[in-house]
Design a protein around this motif. Structure first.
Motif, PDB file in Angstrom:
ATOM      1  N   THR A  91       3.862   7.471   6.786  1.00 34.49           N
ATOM      2  CA  THR A  91       3.385   6.739   6.648  1.00 34.49           C
ATOM      3  C   THR A  91       3.439   8.101   4.740  1.00 34.49           C
ATOM      4  OG1 THR A  91       1.847   6.919   8.055  1.00 34.49           O
ATOM      5  CG2 THR A  91       1.175   7.106   5.881  1.00 34.49           C
ATOM      6  N   ILE A  92       4.149   7.369   4.111  1.00 37.46           N
ATOM      7  CA  ILE A  92       4.065   7.602   2.737  1.00 37.46           C
ATOM      8  C   ILE A  92       3.112   7.211   1.697  1.00 37.46           C
ATOM      9  CG2 ILE A  92       6.062   7.746   0.546  1.00 37.46           C
ATOM     10  CD1 ILE A  92       7.266   6.889   2.531  1.00 37.46           C
ATOM     11  N   THR A  93       2.360   8.616   1.055  1.00 37.81           N
ATOM     12  CA  THR A  93       1.277   7.764   0.249  1.00 37.81           C
ATOM     13  C   THR A  93       0.715   8.485  -1.370  1.00 37.81           C
ATOM     14  OG1 THR A  93      -0.503   7.942   1.986  1.00 37.81           O
ATOM     15  CG2 THR A  93      -1.727   8.168  -0.316  1.00 37.81           C
ATOM     16  N   PHE A  94       0.870   7.008  -1.967  1.00 42.50           N
ATOM     17  CA  PHE A  94       1.548   7.402  -3.798  1.00 42.50           C
ATOM     18  C   PHE A  94      -0.411   7.429  -4.231  1.00 42.50           C
ATOM     19  CE2 PHE A  94       5.528   5.821  -1.668  1.00 42.50           C
ATOM     20  CZ  PHE A  94       6.634   6.500  -2.534  1.00 42.50           C
ATOM     21  N   ALA A  95      -0.181   7.943  -5.001  1.00 40.62           N
ATOM     22  CA  ALA A  95      -1.639   8.358  -6.123  1.00 40.62           C
ATOM     23  C   ALA A  95      -0.966   7.463  -7.547  1.00 40.62           C
ATOM     24  CB  ALA A  95      -2.508   8.978  -6.670  1.00 40.62           C
ATOM     25  N   ASP A  96      -1.972   6.452  -7.843  1.00 36.95           N
ATOM     26  CA  ASP A  96      -1.607   5.979  -9.054  1.00 36.95           C
ATOM     27  C   ASP A  96      -0.461   5.179  -9.125  1.00 36.95           C
ATOM     28  OD1 ASP A  96      -2.281   4.576 -11.987  1.00 36.95           O
ATOM     29  OD2 ASP A  96      -1.456   6.499 -12.625  1.00 36.95           O
ATOM     30  N   ALA A  97      -0.299   4.269  -8.028  1.00 39.39           N
ATOM     31  CA  ALA A  97       1.443   3.606  -8.255  1.00 39.39           C
ATOM     32  C   ALA A  97       1.273   2.201  -8.487  1.00 39.39           C
ATOM     33  CB  ALA A  97       1.501   3.417  -6.355  1.00 39.39           C
ATOM     34  N   THR A  98       2.723   2.158  -8.905  1.00 35.94           N
ATOM     35  CA  THR A  98       3.054   0.943  -9.753  1.00 35.94           C
ATOM     36  C   THR A  98       4.105   0.061  -8.643  1.00 35.94           C
ATOM     37  OG1 THR A  98       2.331   1.585 -11.246  1.00 35.94           O
ATOM     38  CG2 THR A  98       3.602  -0.325 -11.146  1.00 35.94           C
ATOM     39  N   VAL A  99       4.215  -0.839  -8.301  1.00 42.85           N
ATOM     40  CA  VAL A  99       4.791  -1.630  -7.709  1.00 42.85           C
ATOM     41  C   VAL A  99       6.107  -2.496  -7.884  1.00 42.85           C
ATOM     42  CG1 VAL A  99       6.235  -2.418  -5.308  1.00 42.85           C
ATOM     43  CG2 VAL A  99       4.147  -0.423  -5.184  1.00 42.85           C
ATOM     44  N   SER A 100       7.323  -3.028  -8.350  1.00 40.95           N
ATOM     45  CA  SER A 100       7.643  -4.222  -9.412  1.00 40.95           C
ATOM     46  C   SER A 100       8.530  -4.959  -7.595  1.00 40.95           C
ATOM     47  CB  SER A 100       8.790  -3.994  -9.887  1.00 40.95           C
ATOM     48  OG  SER A 100       8.307  -3.025 -11.154  1.00 40.95           O
ATOM     49  N   PRO A 101       7.606  -5.430  -6.913  1.00 38.28           N
ATOM     50  CA  PRO A 101       8.860  -6.598  -5.736  1.00 38.28           C
ATOM     51  C   PRO A 101       9.186  -7.512  -6.199  1.00 38.28           C
ATOM     52  CG  PRO A 101       6.233  -6.430  -5.664  1.00 38.28           C
ATOM     53  CD  PRO A 101       6.243  -6.502  -6.950  1.00 38.28           C
ATOM     54  N   LEU A 102      10.943  -7.388  -5.192  1.00 34.80           N
ATOM     55  CA  LEU A 102      11.540  -9.007  -6.074  1.00 34.80           C
ATOM     56  C   LEU A 102      11.333  -9.616  -4.728  1.00 34.80           C
ATOM     57  CD1 LEU A 102      13.284  -9.159  -7.541  1.00 34.80           C
ATOM     58  CD2 LEU A 102      14.747  -8.414  -5.670  1.00 34.80           C
ATOM     59  N   ALA A 103      10.727  -9.481  -3.482  1.00 35.98           N
ATOM     60  CA  ALA A 103      10.454  -9.843  -2.505  1.00 35.98           C
ATOM     61  C   ALA A 103       9.681  -9.287  -1.362  1.00 35.98           C
ATOM     62  CB  ALA A 103      11.412 -10.727  -1.877  1.00 35.98           C
ATOM     63  N   GLN A 104       8.672 -10.137  -0.310  1.00 36.47           N
ATOM     64  CA  GLN A 104       8.428  -9.319   0.864  1.00 36.47           C
ATOM     65  C   GLN A 104       7.606 -10.691   1.550  1.00 36.47           C
ATOM     66  OE1 GLN A 104       4.249 -11.169   1.064  1.00 36.47           O
ATOM     67  NE2 GLN A 104       3.918 -10.738   3.287  1.00 36.47           N
ATOM     68  N   TYR A 105       8.397 -10.027   2.867  1.00 34.89           N
ATOM     69  CA  TYR A 105       8.554 -10.793   4.231  1.00 34.89           C
ATOM     70  C   TYR A 105       7.207 -10.902   5.068  1.00 34.89           C
ATOM     71  CZ  TYR A 105      12.257 -13.244   0.877  1.00 34.89           C
ATOM     72  OH  TYR A 105      12.690 -13.303   0.513  1.00 34.89           O
ATOM     73  N   GLY A 106       6.715 -11.427   5.986  1.00 41.53           N
ATOM     74  CA  GLY A 106       6.198 -11.282   7.058  1.00 41.53           C
ATOM     75  C   GLY A 106       4.234 -10.585   6.196  1.00 41.53           C
ATOM     76  N   GLY A 107       3.401 -10.636   7.139  1.00 43.23           N
ATOM     77  CA  GLY A 107       2.648 -10.197   7.168  1.00 43.23           C
ATOM     78  C   GLY A 107       1.275 -11.006   6.843  1.00 43.23           C
ATOM     79  N   ASN A 108      -0.121 -10.438   6.948  1.00 45.48           N
ATOM     80  CA  ASN A 108      -1.000 -11.244   6.438  1.00 45.48           C
ATOM     81  C   ASN A 108      -1.893  -9.834   5.974  1.00 45.48           C
ATOM     82  OD1 ASN A 108      -1.123 -13.005   8.634  1.00 45.48           O
ATOM     83  ND2 ASN A 108      -0.445 -11.658   9.999  1.00 45.48           N
ATOM     84  N   LEU A 109      -2.382 -11.074   4.450  1.00 49.40           N
ATOM     85  CA  LEU A 109      -2.856 -10.101   3.199  1.00 49.40           C
ATOM     86  C   LEU A 109      -4.371 -10.331   3.292  1.00 49.40           C
ATOM     87  CD1 LEU A 109      -2.568  -8.576   0.834  1.00 49.40           C
ATOM     88  CD2 LEU A 109      -2.548 -11.406  -0.282  1.00 49.40           C
ATOM     89  N   SER A 110      -5.519  -9.069   3.452  1.00 55.43           N
ATOM     90  CA  SER A 110      -6.180  -8.860   3.487  1.00 55.43           C
ATOM     91  C   SER A 110      -7.199  -8.939   2.484  1.00 55.43           C
ATOM     92  CB  SER A 110      -7.264  -8.719   4.422  1.00 55.43           C
ATOM     93  OG  SER A 110      -7.869  -8.103   4.010  1.00 55.43           O
ATOM     94  N   LEU A 111      -7.926  -9.746   1.215  1.00 55.33           N
ATOM     95  CA  LEU A 111      -8.339  -8.209   0.022  1.00 55.33           C
ATOM     96  C   LEU A 111      -9.956  -9.033   0.411  1.00 55.33           C
ATOM     97  CD1 LEU A 111      -6.145 -10.974  -1.797  1.00 55.33           C
ATOM     98  CD2 LEU A 111      -5.964  -8.445  -2.038  1.00 55.33           C
ATOM     99  N   THR A 112     -10.247  -7.759  -0.181  1.00 54.22           N
ATOM    100  CA  THR A 112     -11.911  -7.702  -1.076  1.00 54.22           C
ATOM    101  C   THR A 112     -12.398  -8.141  -2.130  1.00 54.22           C
ATOM    102  OG1 THR A 112     -11.847  -6.401   1.250  1.00 54.22           O
ATOM    103  CG2 THR A 112     -14.166  -6.218  -0.050  1.00 54.22           C
ATOM    104  N   ARG A 113     -13.395  -8.929  -1.957  1.00 50.09           N
ATOM    105  CA  ARG A 113     -14.135  -8.928  -3.298  1.00 50.09           C
ATOM    106  C   ARG A 113     -13.312  -9.315  -4.241  1.00 50.09           C
ATOM    107  NH1 ARG A 113     -18.036  -4.350  -2.354  1.00 50.09           N
ATOM    108  NH2 ARG A 113     -16.578  -2.794  -4.305  1.00 50.09           N
TER     109      ARG A 113
END
Length: 156
Positions: free
Chosen positions: A126-148
């Protein structure tokens, strides 16, 4: 593999990559030509105060979640993992799955700058970042859960 046509950026006050395995730097075919990316597999990704922005031409679409909420991208029931191809990942490392934290905790990881502590096909952790910014190119698989969540579409 077909990455998204619209570039997007994810920012989170805290980003947790659970059971993350780094698979090294790979080349990903895109509509704009081959791009180098970092390849990760994770069991889940948790983002506190998610702020996602996608740009198409002069327009920007922004998705934000409520303050102090955690959004989760969980591996699906197939193989239970999410595969991420990332152009860049930056932030301050706050945990490395029990390993000692590096001397330089604020990092920007890219195909051109992979820190020594990020070992390809090392043990999942498990890797944890504070104040993280990600520039993704692609993502495969998974289910996204968002709140509000809130949408904002605007020019520029």
């Amino acid at each position: 593999m077909r990455p998204a046509r619209t570039p997007w950026t994810l920012h989170a006050d805290r980003l947790v990559l659970r059971a993350a395995t780094f698979h090294g730097t790979v080349t990903v075919p895109t509509a704009a030509g081959a791009r180098r990316a970092l390849k990760f597999t994770v069991r889940s990704l948790e983002a506190l105060d998610l702020d996602l922005t996608a740009r198409r031409g002069d327009a920007a679409i922004r998705l934000r979640t409520g303050p102090t909420t955690t959004s989760t991208l969980q591996g699906d029931s197939g193989n239970g993992v999410v595969t991420l191809y990332v152009r860049a990942l930056s932030g301050t490392i706050t945990a490395l799955g029990g390993a000692p934290l590096p001397g330089q905790r604020t990092v920007t990881i890219s195909p051109e700058a992979v820190p020594a502590w990020l070992v390809p096909v090392g043990p999942a952790r498990t890797i944890t970042f504070a104040d993280a910014t990600v520039s993704p190119l692609a993502q495969y698989g998974g289910n996204l859960s968002l709140t509000r969540m809130r949408w904002d579409s605007r020019p520029g």
